[in-house]
Motif scaffolding. Structure first.
Motif, PDB file in Angstrom:
ATOM      1  N   VAL A 188      22.151  32.418  42.561  1.00 14.62           N
ATOM      2  CA  VAL A 188      22.971  33.284  41.700  1.00 14.62           C
ATOM      3  C   VAL A 188      24.272  33.639  42.414  1.00 14.62           C
ATOM      4  N   VAL A 189      24.166  34.033  43.688  1.00  9.31           N
ATOM      5  CA  VAL A 189      25.372  34.388  44.440  1.00  9.31           C
ATOM      6  C   VAL A 189      26.287  33.189  44.578  1.00  9.31           C
ATOM      7  N   ARG A 190      25.710  32.041  44.882  1.00  4.20           N
ATOM      8  CA  ARG A 190      26.517  30.820  45.031  1.00  4.20           C
ATOM      9  C   ARG A 190      27.238  30.481  43.737  1.00  4.20           C
ATOM     10  N   ASP A 191      26.481  30.426  42.629  1.00  9.28           N
ATOM     11  CA  ASP A 191      27.087  30.062  41.348  1.00  9.28           C
ATOM     12  C   ASP A 191      28.070  31.127  40.870  1.00  9.28           C
ATOM     13  N   ALA A 192      27.715  32.405  41.093  1.00 13.46           N
ATOM     14  CA  ALA A 192      28.607  33.473  40.659  1.00 13.46           C
ATOM     15  C   ALA A 192      29.906  33.460  41.454  1.00 13.46           C
ATOM     16  N   THR A 193      29.815  33.173  42.745  1.00  9.48           N
ATOM     17  CA  THR A 193      31.036  33.090  43.553  1.00  9.48           C
ATOM     18  C   THR A 193      31.913  31.950  43.080  1.00  9.48           C
ATOM     19  N   ALA A 194      31.281  30.805  42.808  1.00 10.75           N
ATOM     20  CA  ALA A 194      32.054  29.677  42.280  1.00 10.75           C
ATOM     21  C   ALA A 194      32.704  30.043  40.949  1.00 10.75           C
ATOM     22  N   GLY A 195      31.926  30.692  40.065  1.00  3.37           N
ATOM     23  CA  GLY A 195      32.496  31.106  38.785  1.00  3.37           C
ATOM     24  C   GLY A 195      33.601  32.125  38.951  1.00  3.37           C
ATOM     25  N   LEU A 196      33.415  33.037  39.900  1.00  3.87           N
ATOM     26  CA  LEU A 196      34.433  34.056  40.123  1.00  3.87           C
ATOM     27  C   LEU A 196      35.736  33.429  40.627  1.00  3.87           C
ATOM     28  N   LEU A 197      35.597  32.470  41.527  1.00  7.21           N
ATOM     29  CA  LEU A 197      36.800  31.797  42.028  1.00  7.21           C
ATOM     30  C   LEU A 197      37.512  31.035  40.917  1.00  7.21           C
ATOM     31  N   ILE A 198      36.734  30.438  40.036  1.00  7.19           N
ATOM     32  CA  ILE A 198      37.347  29.696  38.931  1.00  7.19           C
ATOM     33  C   ILE A 198      37.935  30.648  37.903  1.00  7.19           C
ATOM     34  N   GLN A 199      37.124  31.629  37.468  1.00  3.91           N
ATOM     35  CA  GLN A 199      37.566  32.494  36.391  1.00  3.91           C
ATOM     36  C   GLN A 199      38.641  33.483  36.849  1.00  3.91           C
ATOM     37  N   ALA A 200      38.439  34.105  38.005  1.00  5.59           N
ATOM     38  CA  ALA A 200      39.437  35.054  38.494  1.00  5.59           C
ATOM     39  C   ALA A 200      40.768  34.353  38.743  1.00  5.59           C
ATOM     40  N   ARG A 201      40.679  33.144  39.242  1.00  3.10           N
ATOM     41  CA  ARG A 201      41.897  32.364  39.443  1.00  3.10           C
ATOM     42  C   ARG A 201      42.612  32.132  38.122  1.00  3.10           C
ATOM     43  N   ALA A 202      41.825  31.777  37.092  1.00  2.88           N
ATOM     44  CA  ALA A 202      42.436  31.552  35.780  1.00  2.88           C
ATOM     45  C   ALA A 202      43.059  32.833  35.226  1.00  2.88           C
ATOM     46  N   LEU A 203      42.364  33.968  35.419  1.00  2.84           N
ATOM     47  CA  LEU A 203      42.896  35.222  34.923  1.00  2.84           C
ATOM     48  C   LEU A 203      44.184  35.613  35.641  1.00  2.84           C
ATOM     49  N   LEU A 204      44.195  35.422  36.956  1.00  6.48           N
ATOM     50  CA  LEU A 204      45.364  35.823  37.733  1.00  6.48           C
ATOM     51  C   LEU A 204      46.559  34.911  37.500  1.00  6.48           C
ATOM     52  N   VAL A 205      46.299  33.629  37.430  1.00  3.36           N
ATOM     53  CA  VAL A 205      47.387  32.655  37.370  1.00  3.36           C
ATOM     54  C   VAL A 205      47.701  32.260  35.937  1.00  3.36           C
ATOM     55  N   THR A 206      46.694  31.722  35.243  1.00  3.13           N
ATOM     56  CA  THR A 206      46.948  31.185  33.908  1.00  3.13           C
ATOM     57  C   THR A 206      47.354  32.273  32.922  1.00  3.13           C
ATOM     58  N   THR A 207      46.612  33.379  32.874  1.00  5.00           N
ATOM     59  CA  THR A 207      46.921  34.432  31.914  1.00  5.00           C
ATOM     60  C   THR A 207      48.272  35.068  32.213  1.00  5.00           C
ATOM     61  N   THR A 208      48.526  35.335  33.493  1.00 10.92           N
ATOM     62  CA  THR A 208      49.832  35.905  33.856  1.00 10.92           C
ATOM     63  C   THR A 208      50.965  34.986  33.444  1.00 10.92           C
ATOM     64  N   ALA A 209      50.792  33.688  33.731  1.00  9.36           N
ATOM     65  CA  ALA A 209      51.830  32.725  33.363  1.00  9.36           C
ATOM     66  C   ALA A 209      52.031  32.687  31.855  1.00  9.36           C
ATOM     67  N   ALA A 210      50.920  32.700  31.096  1.00 10.28           N
ATOM     68  CA  ALA A 210      51.040  32.639  29.640  1.00 10.28           C
ATOM     69  C   ALA A 210      51.723  33.880  29.079  1.00 10.28           C
ATOM     70  N   LEU A 211      51.360  35.069  29.588  1.00  6.74           N
ATOM     71  CA  LEU A 211      51.979  36.291  29.087  1.00  6.74           C
ATOM     72  C   LEU A 211      53.461  36.352  29.438  1.00  6.74           C
ATOM     73  N   VAL A 212      53.797  35.915  30.653  1.00  9.85           N
ATOM     74  CA  VAL A 212      55.223  35.878  31.027  1.00  9.85           C
ATOM     75  C   VAL A 212      55.972  34.909  30.137  1.00  9.85           C
ATOM     76  N   GLY A 213      55.375  33.728  29.910  1.00  9.12           N
ATOM     77  CA  GLY A 213      56.030  32.756  29.037  1.00  9.12           C
ATOM     78  C   GLY A 213      56.188  33.269  27.626  1.00  9.12           C
ATOM     79  N   LEU A 214      55.153  33.939  27.107  1.00 12.14           N
ATOM     80  CA  LEU A 214      55.233  34.480  25.753  1.00 12.14           C
ATOM     81  C   LEU A 214      56.283  35.577  25.662  1.00 12.14           C
ATOM     82  N   ALA A 215      56.340  36.462  26.654  1.00 13.63           N
ATOM     83  CA  ALA A 215      57.296  37.565  26.627  1.00 13.63           C
ATOM     84  C   ALA A 215      58.731  37.068  26.704  1.00 13.63           C
TER      85      ALA A 215
END
Length: 566
Positions: free
Chosen positions: A121-148
């Motif tokens: 669980v810790v292994r998979d959750a860490t992998a998911g966190l690295l993937i998802q948190a990365r997407a939230l920090l980078v992809t979402t920020t980029a999309a909101l900046v682009g939209l604005a």
């Protein structure tokens, strides 16, 4: 949290590499919608097909670059999560074996759930966190900046639903956390119940307790099923968050933008750009936010908390003493598997000097393997002391203890690799001549030759070998190491008597200390001293003396010798 944070800190460069590739992945999210809008407004809408296609080609190039960045993220993910898993398993096993807070001495069956399910669980959750948190920090920020920047009049259509989604997340988190913890505890209790029954299967059958044991296990399994169902219902509420945060902006866009286009406030290209930003970046990111918050983060937090509770962190190196050249001494050693259990070893005094060859005999389950654990320092006595070279064995510096004491258990462990790699596990500096000498000494030459010599391959977990051949390689591996105290805990149980004799004589000739937990009573005939364990005070002496003074030993020999003659 300590081992977890240290493991992540040790992979700092790998984590930074993930973030670096994430920046490349986020470029399409930043510019994608704007490029599509330009393709419409400056190309297709004004009849300039070539210009429109050119902007779309630019968008495609960025998408390829983003895909390459995502590929690199997944390629390097293992550099973080695999060492993390290994570190956690090591910490948990050490904590279970060396937890000094508890007086419970029976095997901890629930540790299986922690080492397997919870660590995964810790292994998979860490992998998911690295993937998802990365997407939230980078992809979402980029999309909101682009939209604005590209479609500023529509930015509020996204901001308000996202805030509402975050509020819903906050309301759901407490119940999700409680449900996740209840599920973890139910998993562990089910493993504990099943493990206890399996470990005591003979006692359960002998006492006629099969129905009671089945009811106990079934009750825990049912509890686990109920916890799983409750967690599934709580998790289903994520759909509300996804609907509010992901689909509501699209609904508002469809309702409000036609009038804005008709009034000239927006162009068709800007509306299409907003749709691209929402559908390809913001909406998937919010879906990942739901997954990350309600499953990944909660599972990670609950699993780490449970691991810390059940296997407290202990110092990696508990001892720092360096023993002298003396042998192994036990004084008044007593041990029982439980605070109120009858001791399996009671008031044992034993002196093993260099050159000693001791055979330990007695009925099954009487404590012979426990004695092996006491001598090697794997188990701490409840009373008395176990000394190695004059120092308490469990306080000896671990690297020294591991170099001087070797235990060969009945269950053989061989790993996938070459014969050389398996034989040199405890003697990494040994040359081929030394390894082959060890192989010859214990009678494993034919096995090694059949495998193709030292360069031959050993299959997964020794799958290409019979049980006896695997044991021969295991004892050859220990023979090649420099340990001067060797404990064979029924390590030759799958060998025939002649092969067993070769192994024991080879170790006895090394002039160290040899302790044989006997599988056959013939081991007692070869030993200089014999220790008889029958549930009462241990009896120590030569074969001849014990035959004269110990009815238990004489009965064991009488029962064994007719069988061997037959």
């Amino acid at each position: 949290m300590g081992p977890y944070l240290r493991a992540l800190a040790g992979r700092r460069r790998a984590v930074l590499a993930l973030l670096g590739w994430s920046v490349l992945e986020g470029v399409p999210a930043l510019l994608g919608g704007r490029l599509v809008g330009l393709a419409v407004d400056r190309g297709f809408a004004v009849g300039d097909v070539r210009t429109g296609v050119a902007w779309l080609v630019a968008f495609a190039v960025l998408a390829v670059l983003g895909g390459f960045g995502l590929r690199q993220v997944f390629t390097r993910l293992g550099d973080v999560v695999e060492p993390l898993r290994d570190g956690l398993v090591t910490a948990i096993v050490r904590g279970v074996l060396r937890d000094g807070r508890s007086h419970r001495r029976q095997p901890d069956a629930s540790a299986v759930a922690r080492i397997t399910r919870h660590v995964e669980v810790v292994r998979d959750a860490t992998a998911g966190l690295l993937i998802q948190a990365r997407a939230l920090l980078v992809t979402t920020t980029a999309a909101l900046v682009g939209l604005a920047t590209a479609v500023s009049p529509l930015a509020w259509l996204v901001v308000l639903p996202v805030v509402a989604a975050l509020v819903l997340f906050g309301l759901l988190l407490p119940s999700l956390a409680r449900g996740q913890r209840a599920l973890v505890m139910a998993d562990e209790d089910a493993a504990e119940a099943a493990g206890t029954v399996l470990l005591g299967m003979r006692d359960v059958v002998a006492c006629g307790g099969r129905s009671r044991a089945a009811e106990d296990v079934g009750r825990q399994v049912d509890r686990q099923a109920r916890a799983t169902v409750r967690m599934a219902w709580s998790t289903a509420l994520r759909g509300i968050v996804i609907a509010v945060g992901g689909f509501l902006p699209l609904v508002l866009l469809l309702v409000l933008t036609p009038g804005m286009v008709a009034a000239g406030t927006l162009t068709a290209g800007e509306v299409l750009a907003a749709v691209v930003y929402l559908s390809t970046s913001v909406q998937p990111a919010l879906r990942r936010l739901a997954d990350t918050t309600s499953t990944v983060v909660l599972r990670l937090a609950v699993a780490l908390r449970r691991l810390a509770e059940a296997a407290p962190e202990v110092p990696e190196e508990a001892g720092d003493l360096v023993p002298g050249e003396g042998g192994v001494v036990l004084r008044g050693v007593t041990f029982g598997w439980g605070e109120h259990a009858e001791p399996v070893v009671r008031d044992l005094d034993l002196d093993l000097a260099r050159g000693a060859h001791l055979a330990v005999v007695g009925p099954s389950g009487i404590g012979k393997s426990t004695l092996a654990g006491l001598v090697t320092g794997l188990v701490a006595p409840q009373a008395g002391t176990v000394l190695l070279g004059g120092a308490p064995v469990r306080e000896v510096r671990p690297d020294v203890r591991h170099a001087r004491i070797a235990l060969v258990p009945q269950e053989t462990y061989l790993f996938t690799g070459t014969v050389r790699e398996n034989l040199a596990l405890f003697a990494p500096t040994a040359g081929d001549d030394d390894l082959l000498a060890a192989v010859t000494a214990v009678g494993a030459a034919d096995v090694v030759a059949r495998l193709g010599g030292l360069d031959g391959s050993v299959g997964h977990a020794g799958g290409s070998l019979s049980a006896g051949e695997a044991q021969l390689l295991a004892v050859a591996r220990v023979y090649a190491c420099p340990a001067d105290v060797v404990v064979l805990d029924e390590a030759t149980s799958n060998l025939d008597p002649a092969a067993e004799a070769v192994v024991e004589r080879a170790f006895a000739a090394r002039d160290g200390i040899l302790v044989v937990i006997a599988h056959r009573l013939s081991s007692a005939l070869r030993a200089g001293q014999v220790l008889v364990m029958d549930g009462g005070p241990p009896l120590l002496g030569t074969h001849e003396r014990l035959m004269a003074e110990s009815p238990t030993y004489a009965d064991l020999m009488a029962a064994w010798q007719p069988a061997t003659a037959a």
